[in-house]
Design an enzyme around this catalytic site. Structure first.
Site, PDB file in Angstrom:
ATOM      1  CE  LYS A  14      -4.354  -1.988   1.406  1.00  0.00           C
ATOM      2  NZ  LYS A  14      -5.401  -2.195   2.415  1.00  0.00           N
ATOM      3  NE  ARG A  20      -7.514  -8.613   0.613  1.00  0.00           N
ATOM      4  CZ  ARG A  20      -7.185  -7.851  -0.422  1.00  0.00           C
ATOM      5  NH1 ARG A  20      -6.211  -6.988  -0.322  1.00  0.00           N
ATOM      6  NH2 ARG A  20      -7.850  -7.958  -1.571  1.00  0.00           N
TER       7      ARG A  20
HETATM    8  C1  9MG Z   1     -10.031  -5.703  -0.731  1.00  0.00           C
HETATM    9  N1  9MG Z   1      -9.050  -5.168   0.189  1.00  0.00           N
HETATM   10  C2  9MG Z   1      -8.043  -4.300  -0.110  1.00  0.00           C
HETATM   11  N2  9MG Z   1      -7.358  -4.000   1.008  1.00  0.00           N
HETATM   12  C3  9MG Z   1      -7.943  -4.698   2.007  1.00  0.00           C
HETATM   13  C4  9MG Z   1      -7.711  -4.794   3.397  1.00  0.00           C
HETATM   14  O1  9MG Z   1      -6.754  -4.091   3.978  1.00  0.00           O
HETATM   15  N3  9MG Z   1      -8.508  -5.583   4.124  1.00  0.00           N
HETATM   16  C5  9MG Z   1      -9.514  -6.285   3.553  1.00  0.00           C
HETATM   17  N4  9MG Z   1     -10.283  -7.055   4.334  1.00  0.00           N
HETATM   18  N5  9MG Z   1      -9.794  -6.222   2.231  1.00  0.00           N
HETATM   19  C6  9MG Z   1      -9.013  -5.437   1.495  1.00  0.00           C
END
Ligand code: 9MG
Length: 266
Positions: A205, A239
């Site tokens: 990010k 994630r």
């Molecule tokens: C779809 N998406 C993009 N960034 C995310 C994040 O930080 N958490 C979750 N749950 N979905 C995300």
């Protein structure tokens, strides 16, 4: 949790996996690299992203999800705010709904999740993907997110979703400045202490690039640093776009947290 965006416009991998064969190859790669769940999304949530309708979203995710569910044993998460997309994905075998709106954008979502008994990720976001980065303001960002997530968990419980199916996520980058993200990451334990498994998604990010430089394809080290901070605070799910490297970093975090589980002579 490996990220699989089958979109033309997602921030890091937009367009790369829009073709179902390419998407399935990436699914396979992430499973090989140690992903324990794959999150498939057909609508970009990058700041300013345009929404898509159910038909278009399903046209993107349906073919991939259907084939992945038949060919792989690893659980599939559907990244959607739409109850109809979630319902179709669950019918195909999805075991998790990743709802970045935390059940707020579609009045039928809570019922679909409750009736089907799948897990639900409840994520914090200020506004919508189109508006969220327009001057986000908080008095105490970590405390406000904790209150929000607790309220959304209570709403999920009231809708009949079981406690053990609820996962909480502070939504790094969703209506947050760099400093907001850092305050949240420094106080993740307050979310963990709510008593639900927590998820953090910071992979590649932009706030990482603001600290240590690099474009979206060059933020691995910063992403691993955040994954480590999160794991050491007790976050259970990371994630990530970079499964192999994240898995290795988390194995070391796990060993530090639980040395008794590490065989002496390994
Ligand atoms: C779809 N998406 C993009 N960034 C995310 C994040 O930080 N958490 C979750 N749950 N979905 C995300």
């Amino acid at each position: 949790m490996g990220v699989l965006n089958v979109t033309p416009d997602s921030f890091s991998d937009g367009g790369r996996f829009a073709d179902p064969d390419a998407a399935l190859a990436q699914f396979d790669r992430m499973v090989e690299e140690g992903a324990e769940v794959i999150d498939i999304g057909g609508e970009s949530s990058r700041p300013g992203a345009e929404p898509v309708d159910v038909g278009e979203e399903w046209r993107r995710v349906g073919p991939v999800l259907t084939r992945a569910a038949v060919n792989f044993a690893v659980p599939i998460s559907i990244d959607t705010c739409k109850a109809e997309v979630a319902r179709r994905a669950i019918d195909c075998g999805a075991a998790v709904v990743n709802d970045i709106s935390a059940l707020r954008f579609d009045g039928d979502m809570a019922r679909v999740v409750a009736e089907t008994g799948v897990s639900i990720v409840l994520m914090h976001m200020l506004g919508t993907p189109r508006s969220m980065q327009m001057n986000p303001t908080y008095d105490d960002v970590a405390a406000e997110i904790r209150v929000f997530l607790n309220q959304r968990a209570q709403a999920a419980l009231a809708a009949g979703i079981s406690k053990e199916k609820i996962i909480l996520d502070p939504g790094i980058g969703f209506g947050k400045t760099l400093v907001h993200n850092l305050h949240i990451l420094g106080r993740l334990k307050e979310i963990v202490d709510l008593g639900y498994p927590a998820l953090v998604g910071a992979s590649r990010k932009s706030f990482i690039g603001k600290i240590s430089g690099g474009d979206e394809s060059d933020r691995l080290e910063g992403s691993l640093a955040v994954a480590t901070v999160a794991a050491m605070a007790g976050v259970k799910i990371i994630r990530t776009h970079d499964v192999r490297q994240t898995r290795r970093a988390l194995e070391v975090c796990g060993a530090v947290l639980h040395p008794e589980r590490c065989a002496e002579n390994r």
